[in-house]
Design an enzyme around this catalytic site. Structure first.
Site, short mmCIF file in Angstrom:
data_model
loop_
_atom_site.label_atom_id
_atom_site.label_comp_id
_atom_site.label_asym_id
_atom_site.label_seq_id
_atom_site.Cartn_x
_atom_site.Cartn_y
_atom_site.Cartn_z
N ASP A 30 50.78 103.03 41.33
CA ASP A 30 50.68 101.57 41.32
C ASP A 30 51.97 100.98 41.91
O ASP A 30 53.07 101.45 41.64
CB ASP A 30 50.47 101.08 39.89
CG ASP A 30 49.96 99.65 39.84
OD1 ASP A 30 48.81 99.45 39.43
OD2 ASP A 30 50.72 98.73 40.21
N ASN A 88 40.17 97.62 33.90
CA ASN A 88 40.04 96.17 33.73
C ASN A 88 38.81 95.71 34.52
O ASN A 88 38.64 96.10 35.67
CB ASN A 88 41.29 95.46 34.24
CG ASN A 88 42.53 95.82 33.44
OD1 ASN A 88 42.45 96.05 32.24
ND2 ASN A 88 43.68 95.88 34.10
N GLY A 94 40.95 90.97 33.18
CA GLY A 94 42.23 91.08 33.89
C GLY A 94 42.15 91.83 35.20
O GLY A 94 43.18 92.27 35.73
N GLN A 95 40.95 91.96 35.77
CA GLN A 95 40.81 92.67 37.04
C GLN A 95 41.27 91.78 38.19
O GLN A 95 40.76 90.67 38.36
CB GLN A 95 39.34 93.08 37.25
CG GLN A 95 39.13 93.90 38.51
CD GLN A 95 37.68 94.38 38.67
OE1 GLN A 95 36.78 93.98 37.94
NE2 GLN A 95 37.47 95.25 39.64
N HIS A 101 38.79 100.73 39.75
CA HIS A 101 39.96 101.61 39.62
C HIS A 101 40.23 101.87 38.15
O HIS A 101 40.03 101.00 37.30
CB HIS A 101 41.19 101.00 40.30
CG HIS A 101 41.48 99.59 39.90
ND1 HIS A 101 40.77 98.52 40.41
CD2 HIS A 101 42.40 99.05 39.06
CE1 HIS A 101 41.24 97.39 39.90
NE2 HIS A 101 42.23 97.69 39.06
N HIS A 103 43.27 102.80 35.68
CA HIS A 103 44.71 102.95 35.52
C HIS A 103 44.96 104.14 34.62
O HIS A 103 44.34 104.25 33.55
CB HIS A 103 45.32 101.73 34.81
CG HIS A 103 45.20 100.43 35.54
ND1 HIS A 103 46.27 99.83 36.18
CD2 HIS A 103 44.15 99.58 35.71
CE1 HIS A 103 45.87 98.67 36.70
NE2 HIS A 103 44.59 98.49 36.43
P1 AMP Z 1 43.91 95.26 38.06
O1 AMP Z 1 44.77 94.07 37.75
O2 AMP Z 1 43.40 96.01 36.87
O3 AMP Z 1 42.80 94.88 39.03
O4 AMP Z 1 44.85 96.30 38.77
C1 AMP Z 1 45.21 96.20 40.11
C2 AMP Z 1 46.46 97.01 40.26
O5 AMP Z 1 46.62 97.31 41.62
C3 AMP Z 1 47.74 96.31 39.80
O6 AMP Z 1 48.36 97.09 38.79
C4 AMP Z 1 48.57 96.22 41.07
O7 AMP Z 1 49.94 96.41 40.84
C5 AMP Z 1 47.99 97.34 41.91
N1 AMP Z 1 48.09 97.21 43.35
C6 AMP Z 1 47.73 96.15 44.11
N2 AMP Z 1 47.92 96.41 45.40
C7 AMP Z 1 48.42 97.67 45.48
C8 AMP Z 1 48.81 98.52 46.55
N3 AMP Z 1 48.76 98.14 47.82
N4 AMP Z 1 49.27 99.77 46.23
C9 AMP Z 1 49.35 100.17 44.95
N5 AMP Z 1 48.97 99.42 43.91
C10 AMP Z 1 48.51 98.18 44.16
#
Ligand code: AMP
Length: 115
Positions: A30, A88, A94-95, A101, A103
């Site tokens: 991340d 999420n 919180g998505q 994805h 986490h």
């Molecule tokens: P969510 O908020 O559950 O949709 O998670 C999205 C996650 O993607 C967040 O933790 C961001 O920090 C991560 N994220 C967004 N863009 C990138 C990227 N280019 N490379 C790695 N992580 C990313």
């Protein structure tokens, strides 16, 4: 999907710190880690969230859950002490990125309930 950042990561169009990859799945660090270990596990094909999964995805989800996540947890040295897996989903979930994805967070004690 053309304007999806995680599709671009999965296809190699956008660079990322990849920790695992096979024909169906990519896992990468991340960008804004919330724990010492914070990896995102995604299907290469575009699925918006768990709500977009269908019968045809059962093998994919079981591969992620049964193979990829346990393997990564062991390799990243969080299996023994414990870790958290989160998907999420939707606005109140919180998505922020609309490509499914999971986490994988570990390396510190987690709180419950989450914020
Ligand atoms: P969510 O908020 O559950 O949709 O998670 C999205 C996650 O993607 C967040 O933790 C961001 O920090 C991560 N994220 C967004 N863009 C990138 C990227 N280019 N490379 C790695 N992580 C990313």
């Amino acid at each position: 999907m053309a304007d999806c950042i995680f599709c671009k990561i999965a296809s190699g169009q956008v660079p990322s710190n990849i920790v695992y990859e096979d024909d169906q799945v990519t896992a990468f660090r991340d960008l804004e880690p919330q724990a010492p270990v914070h990896v995102l596990i995604i299907p290469k094909k575009h699925v918006e969230s768990v709500l977009g999964l269908g019968d045809e995805d059962r093998e994919l989800v079981s591969h992620i859950m049964c193979d990829v996540i346990p393997k990564l947890a062991r390799e990243l040295k969080v299996a023994e002490k414990g870790f958290r897996v989160v998907a999420n989903t939707g606005e109140e979930g919180g998505q922020t990125v609309k490509h499914l994805h999971f986490h994988l967070l570990g390396g510190r004690s987690m709180q419950w309930p989450p914020g």
